[in-house]
Design an enzyme around this catalytic site. Structure first.
Site, short mmCIF file in Angstrom:
data_model
loop_
_atom_site.label_atom_id
_atom_site.label_comp_id
_atom_site.label_asym_id
_atom_site.label_seq_id
_atom_site.Cartn_x
_atom_site.Cartn_y
_atom_site.Cartn_z
CG HIS A 56 -4.54 0.92 4.12
ND1 HIS A 56 -4.10 0.02 3.17
CD2 HIS A 56 -5.40 1.75 3.47
CE1 HIS A 56 -4.66 0.29 2.01
NE2 HIS A 56 -5.46 1.34 2.17
CB CYS A 76 -0.95 -0.01 1.20
SG CYS A 76 -0.14 -0.16 2.80
#
Length: 718
Positions: A595, A453
């Site tokens: 994330h 990510c």
């Protein structure tokens, strides 16, 4: 010359005569003894040790019919069997097998031999105690007792193959002779009934063996009387077999029901169901690939386990009815998986980002990125990008109908990340001045959760695509490896200062620092591995521009409990480059629960009244986004990986930010960095990709307008 029949060897455990070439006993699979070797004279007709027609008991002692090796003192001597021993064999009370007098357990069923009573006791007394009637026998040899005990341990550990009757070790799953699979208890009972219904008692079953041992070694008051005749013994033996068969049948019926139930459950399972069960097991075992496989197949993250699936998993301590993957991640404290799962639960709408709209243009952009990567010559041989590209949302979105705009934002934005950064912990868009008057609102783009990510968000904030081919990850690893000394010194100095500033007061040996640095290098080379602050610092050098990370300050559990500092929020400057070699226009990333997401702005027209009176000298085609360099409490963001000379108070750090960034102070007193982007200066492939993506929403505009017109007509008719 001695024939093969004259050199047989007797087993120490079951006294069976084996051929000389056998290395194990044919009867009980015991190892061939390495001590005495018993041979017979060639003129002897009978190859066994049992009395034969030509065998003379008078020649037993002192004759040369048996030759015992000198090293036979290590075990008991094997002597010929006399007629008295043959007649004094004792009968097992369970299976009526005639055992040798020296055996303390039945060779057939391993039932323990009953103790003999003194000769002074009367038969009535012996019968009242409930013991088995045994013929007079010689005292038990301790060596023989040791052999019987070894035979018991050896015999119970093997399982018999149902195809070739070979006795295999318990750990083997298949027969070593014929590769037949190891049968379970149910298959063994069915096999025994099909071949010989009266041979149930000979099956190697631990439950039956326990039942047999309990009947032999229990209290004396519960012992059965020995059979008085062969017919009576047959009747009692049949009764015992009926009892054992009844117990086996009852357990077999339960097993058959379970087996049929499990078979029905498995027959109803589909591929998605198996992927879901594998994902559940992957959460318990920490396997992220199983969870990703279930997600990529389109599986529902909010799916719950039912009773049949819990029964099929067969692990009650881990799986419960109505549990989801999120519940399992909470139970087993899988924080990385929990962040991914919680992000995916709310993604009900199908995602459609510009990179998915036109795969051909996306592949061309990836090739363009690979071609624009170069390595700097000199001591600091770091890779860098030659093009300055900044991704922004097109201003034409505002021309779409509100319903189409809502659909577009649902498909391109990550609503959960947006909500967490804006509401739960105000990190972005907290300033009304920046977000409203200066039109610098940031949008969190939806990003993959496959472990890359950070790299995906960097390419999304610049080129609008993912790092699908791991080009940026490979460049990151090569830059860290080729410039390891430069980055290592910065990392070590920063980590030492960080530990002391938080009062940890610990110091590591050089070997420990090297081990930690080797781990950071290994993360960069593993696709899907989570990256750290050092990797963001290296990425700033590859992009040749600052990176601003707006993230949550604390790790929190599912219940909202604070677990620790995240340490990601702050400014990452390419401090190892010359300032003239770098751009001052930064990119913005968001960090929430392990994330990363790209934070981008929307294009706007007209910049005459922006900058709080500062002369921006910008064209009408240039979009300027003001990124705050302070948090909601007006505290300056941390600058990562500063050296001892660069560290100082807030004024010195602010001066450093102004050197590496185009900064300005708004009328509200907010220090902000200016991110500049231009359509004309942007890469043409990125512009084509965005236009083609936007055309898909322009095509549904007439339908929305037509439906609105029909509703208006209906209202007028009413």
């Amino acid at each position: 010359m001695m024939t093969e029949q004259g050199v047989k060897w007797a087993c120490d455990y079951c006294t069976f005569e084996n051929w000389p070439s056998a290395v194990k006993c044919t009867m009980c699979r015991a190892q061939k003894p390495s001590g005495p070797i018993i041979t017979e004279e060639p003129y002897k007709s009978s190859p066994t040790l049992e009395p034969g027609p030509e065998w003379d008991p008078s020649r037993t002692e002192g004759s040369s019919s048996l030759l015992i090796c000198p090293d036979s003192s290590a075990r008991p001597r094997v002597r010929p069997v006399t007629t008295a021993e043959t007649s004094s064999k004792w009968s097992c009370q369970i299976c009526t097998y005639l055992n040798w007098p020296r055996a303390i357990r039945c060779t057939q069923c391993l039932c323990q031999r009953q103790r003999t009573h003194r000769s002074t006791e009367s038969p009535q007394t012996s019968g009242s105690n409930g013991g088995c009637r045994l013929a007079p026998s010689s005292p038990v040899d301790p060596c023989e007792e040791y052999n019987d005990r070894n035979r018991l341990n050896t015999h119970t550990q093997h399982w018999t193959c149902s195809a070739c009757t070979y006795q295999n070790w318990p750990k083997t799953k298949k027969c070593v002779v014929c590769d037949h699979p190891k049968p379970n208890n149910l298959e063994a009972i069915e096999l025994a009934e099909s071949e010989n219904p009266s041979s149930i008692t000979s099956i190697v079953n631990e439950q039956d063996r326990a039942r047999w041992r309990g009947g032999c070694s229990g209290d004396q008051g519960q012992r059965r009387s020995p059979p008085t005749s062969k017919r009576e013994s047959d009747v009692k033996m049949d009764f015992q077999r009926i009892e054992l068969a009844a117990g086996a049948m009852s357990s077999r019926e339960d097993q058959e029901v379970d087996f049929k139930k499990m078979k029905q459950i498995k027959n109803r399972m589909r591929k998605t169901d198996w992927l879901f069960l594998n994902a559940c097991a992957g959460v318990v075992e920490g396997d992220l690939t199983a969870v990703e496989a279930y997600k990529s197949s389109g599986g529902d993250i909010a799916r719950q386990l039912n009773a049949d699936e819990v029964r099929l998993l067969n692990r009650p301590s881990a799986f419960d009815d109505s549990f989801t993957l999120v519940h399992l991640a909470i139970r087993f404290q899988r924080q990385d998986m929990l962040a991914i799962l919680l992000t995916e639960v709310s993604q009900q709408a199908a995602k459609c980002i510009p990179a998915m709209a036109c795969p051909e243009l996306t592949e061309q952009i990836r090739r363009e990125i690979a071609a624009s990567l170069h390595q700097r010559k000199g001591d600091f041989a770091c890779y860098f990008l030659t093009d300055l590209v900044t991704f922004t949302l097109p201003a034409d979105i505002e021309d779409l109908p509100p319903a189409v705009q809502e659909k577009l934002f649902d498909e391109i934005l990550d609503r959960d990340v947006q909500k967490e950064l804006e509401e739960e912990s105000p990190v972005i868009n907290w300033s009304l001045e920046l977000g409203t008057r200066l039109d610098s609102r940031l949008y969190a783009l939806w990003n993959r959760t496959a472990g890359d990510c950070l790299l995906d968000s960097v390419l999304q904030a610049t080129w609008g695509i993912y790092d699908k081919d791991s080009v940026l990850r490979k460049t990151l690893h090569d830059s860290l490896h080729d410039c390891s000394h430069w980055f290592y010194s910065r990392w070590k100095e920063w980590e030492s200062w960080y530990s002391q500033s938080f009062g940890l007061h610990f110091s590591l040996r050089e070997e420990q620092w090297q081990e930690d640095w080797a781990f950071i290098l290994s993360l960069a080379s593993q696709p899907g591995a989570s990256l750290e602050q050092t990797h963001i610092f290296v990425l700033a050098h590859i992009l040749r521009r600052p990176i601003i990370v707006y993230g949550v300050k604390y790790y929190k559990s599912f219940r909202g409990e604070t677990l620790g500092y995240t340490r990601f929020q702050g400014v990452y400057l390419p401090l190892l480059w010359e300032q003239s070699f770098c751009w001052k226009s930064p990119i913005a990333l968001g960090y929430t629960r392990g994330h990363f997401s790209a934070l981008v702005a929307m294009e706007n027209d007209g910049y005459d009244n922006r900058g709080a009176g500062a002369n921006l000298n910008t064209d009408d085609d240039v979009t300027v986004t003001f990124l705050p360099l302070v948090d909601s409490e007006r505290k300056l963001l941390h600058i990562h990986f500063l050296s001892a000379q660069e560290m100082g108070n807030e004024e010195q750090q602010e001066r450093l930010l102004r050197e590496w960034l185009d900064c300005c102070v708004t009328e509200g007193g907010v220090l902000a960095a200016m991110q500049k982007s231009s359509r004309r200066r942007n890469h043409p492939l990125v512009t084509q990709m965005v236009e083609k993506w936007l055309d898909g929403y322009r095509q549904i505009r007439p339908c929305a307008s037509l439906s609105d017109g029909e509703e208006d007509e209906e209202e007028e008719d009413e």
